[in-house]
Design a protein around this motif. Structure first.
Motif, mmCIF file in Angstrom:
data_model
loop_
_atom_site.group_PDB
_atom_site.id
_atom_site.type_symbol
_atom_site.label_atom_id
_atom_site.label_comp_id
_atom_site.label_asym_id
_atom_site.label_seq_id
_atom_site.Cartn_x
_atom_site.Cartn_y
_atom_site.Cartn_z
ATOM 1 N N GLU A 165 0.034 1.736 -9.640
ATOM 2 C CA GLU A 165 -1.034 2.496 -10.296
ATOM 3 C C GLU A 165 -0.514 3.217 -11.534
ATOM 4 O O GLU A 165 -1.156 3.188 -12.600
ATOM 5 C CB GLU A 165 -1.621 3.493 -9.303
ATOM 6 C CG GLU A 165 -2.833 4.245 -9.827
ATOM 7 C CD GLU A 165 -3.459 5.122 -8.753
ATOM 8 O OE1 GLU A 165 -4.544 5.675 -9.027
ATOM 9 O OE2 GLU A 165 -2.877 5.251 -7.654
ATOM 10 N N LYS A 166 0.648 3.835 -11.422
ATOM 11 C CA LYS A 166 1.245 4.560 -12.547
ATOM 12 C C LYS A 166 1.549 3.591 -13.705
ATOM 13 O O LYS A 166 1.271 3.891 -14.872
ATOM 14 C CB LYS A 166 2.523 5.260 -12.096
ATOM 15 C CG LYS A 166 3.217 6.095 -13.178
ATOM 16 C CD LYS A 166 4.408 6.854 -12.579
ATOM 17 C CE LYS A 166 5.075 7.745 -13.620
ATOM 18 N NZ LYS A 166 5.753 6.988 -14.683
ATOM 19 N N ASP A 199 -1.827 2.471 -15.278
ATOM 20 C CA ASP A 199 -2.426 3.579 -16.042
ATOM 21 C C ASP A 199 -1.754 3.735 -17.402
ATOM 22 O O ASP A 199 -2.419 3.862 -18.436
ATOM 23 C CB ASP A 199 -2.308 4.889 -15.253
ATOM 24 C CG ASP A 199 -3.346 5.003 -14.148
ATOM 25 O OD1 ASP A 199 -4.348 4.273 -14.213
ATOM 26 O OD2 ASP A 199 -3.140 5.816 -13.222
ATOM 27 N N GLU A 238 3.629 1.638 -1.587
ATOM 28 C CA GLU A 238 4.158 1.844 -2.937
ATOM 29 C C GLU A 238 3.109 1.560 -4.016
ATOM 30 O O GLU A 238 3.449 1.351 -5.177
ATOM 31 C CB GLU A 238 5.387 0.949 -3.148
ATOM 32 C CG GLU A 238 6.523 1.259 -2.185
ATOM 33 C CD GLU A 238 7.805 0.547 -2.560
ATOM 34 O OE1 GLU A 238 8.167 0.563 -3.752
ATOM 35 O OE2 GLU A 238 8.451 -0.021 -1.653
ATOM 36 N N PHE A 239 1.856 1.576 -3.614
ATOM 37 C CA PHE A 239 0.787 1.269 -4.570
ATOM 38 C C PHE A 239 0.745 2.279 -5.718
ATOM 39 O O PHE A 239 0.355 1.943 -6.840
ATOM 40 C CB PHE A 239 -0.568 1.235 -3.858
ATOM 41 C CG PHE A 239 -1.655 0.611 -4.684
ATOM 42 C CD1 PHE A 239 -1.733 -0.758 -4.827
ATOM 43 C CD2 PHE A 239 -2.596 1.405 -5.333
ATOM 44 C CE1 PHE A 239 -2.729 -1.345 -5.595
ATOM 45 C CE2 PHE A 239 -3.595 0.835 -6.106
ATOM 46 C CZ PHE A 239 -3.659 -0.545 -6.238
ATOM 47 N N ALA A 240 1.170 3.505 -5.442
ATOM 48 C CA ALA A 240 1.172 4.540 -6.486
ATOM 49 C C ALA A 240 2.059 4.139 -7.665
ATOM 50 O O ALA A 240 1.753 4.482 -8.821
ATOM 51 C CB ALA A 240 1.641 5.867 -5.905
ATOM 52 N N LYS A 241 3.142 3.417 -7.395
ATOM 53 C CA LYS A 241 4.021 2.959 -8.480
ATOM 54 C C LYS A 241 3.289 1.949 -9.373
ATOM 55 O O LYS A 241 3.400 1.987 -10.600
ATOM 56 C CB LYS A 241 5.280 2.304 -7.898
ATOM 57 C CG LYS A 241 6.193 3.258 -7.157
ATOM 58 C CD LYS A 241 7.421 2.520 -6.636
ATOM 59 C CE LYS A 241 8.338 3.445 -5.866
ATOM 60 N NZ LYS A 241 9.525 2.715 -5.323
ATOM 61 N N TYR A 276 0.824 -1.214 0.000
ATOM 62 C CA TYR A 276 0.000 0.000 0.000
ATOM 63 C C TYR A 276 0.859 1.266 0.000
ATOM 64 O O TYR A 276 0.467 2.280 -0.581
ATOM 65 C CB TYR A 276 -0.964 -0.009 1.183
ATOM 66 C CG TYR A 276 -2.062 -1.034 1.006
ATOM 67 C CD1 TYR A 276 -3.140 -0.785 0.154
ATOM 68 C CD2 TYR A 276 -2.007 -2.263 1.654
ATOM 69 C CE1 TYR A 276 -4.131 -1.735 -0.044
ATOM 70 C CE2 TYR A 276 -3.004 -3.219 1.468
ATOM 71 C CZ TYR A 276 -4.057 -2.948 0.617
ATOM 72 O OH TYR A 276 -5.032 -3.890 0.413
#
Length: 261
Positions: free
Chosen positions: A125-126, A129, A120-123, A118
């Motif tokens: 997600e990127k 996407d 590093e979830f943005a990585k 959670y």
């Protein structure tokens, strides 16, 4: 006894984690089924298909696979199935979740600890996407261990993209679209993939604690067997000592009688 108490605590905590992960996964799943149905209705709407507005992957593109392992001990079999699958998928791009998986090649896009899922979830997600926006892959698959019950789990593959087509286009619904449909579909698909990933991470967490529960239960059984065995040995030794003492006493009495005799 001290070791037994430690194992009991570990077993208790694993059962608590199974229950907590299961409840969290169920909350995701209930909403997830609705989301899947809504997105299928939109993506496979007959009017959008006729207008060629649907998003179809290029089958010539490579695959992206996401693998969920775990970070802790007592889960060798759990991680071994994940590692085996990774080694088989030499031609596929990879996102690997779990520090116990010692693998990295030139197609490993991301590798993060399970504990940091959670954080590093943005990585992730990127990456997802961009993959959906550019249609970089023919498939996006997820490999994970699926919780079935408090005593069982199984290793599964889930195709996140393209969304499964049941063979029928939706003809019951139509939409008024006041935005760019392609952008909207990209956003929906990305949201769907990431939602499913979160849900499966919870399910996987429950499964890994099933293993810990099984292993600690087996350890408790083994400790109890050893305790019973030790108790039987001690009982036998006491009995043997008593027999020896009785025989010695009998010999002493016999010797005194013979001496006085």
């Amino acid at each position: 006894m001290r070791i037994k108490n430690v194992v009991k605590v570990m077993n208790f905590h694993s059962l608590l984690r199974v229950d907590a992960s299961k409840r969290q996964a169920e909350s995701y799943r209930n909403v997830g089924e609705e989301i899947t149905q809504i997105i299928k209705t939109i993506v496979y709407n007959k009017n959008l298909v006729l207008d060629k507005k649907t998003i179809l992957p290029d089958p010539k593109m490579p695959r992206l696979n996401i693998y969920i392992a775990n970070d802790y001990g007592f889960c060798g079999n759990f991680n071994s199935q994940v590692a085996r699958q990774i080694r088989q998928d030499t031609d596929d791009y990879k996102i690997i979740i779990g520090k116990k998986i010692i693998y990295k090649d030139d197609k490993t896009i991301l590798k993060i600890d399970k504990d940091n899922f959670y954080l590093e979830f943005a990585k992730i997600e990127k990456t997802i996407d961009e993959a959906v926006q550019n249609l970089s892959y023919s498939e996006i698959n997820l490999y994970y261990n699926h919780y079935n019950s408090s005593t069982s789990f199984d290793f599964r593959k889930l195709t996140l993209f393209p969304i499964e087509f049941n063979g029928e286009y939706d003809t019951k619904n139509d939409f008024v679209i006041e935005t760019d449909i392609t952008t909207m579909l990209h956003s929906l698909l990305s949201f769907y993939i990431l939602y499913e990933l979160r849900m499966c991470e919870c399910i996987s967490r429950a499964a890994e604690n099933v293993i810990r529960s099984q292993i600690t239960s087996q350890a408790l059984d083994k400790i109890e067997e050893m305790e019973i065995e030790l108790e039987n040995k001690n009982r036998k030794k006491k009995k043997d000592d008593l027999i020896i003492k009785t025989v010695e006493n009998f010999k002493k009495i016999s010797f005194m009688e013979d001496k006085n005799g």
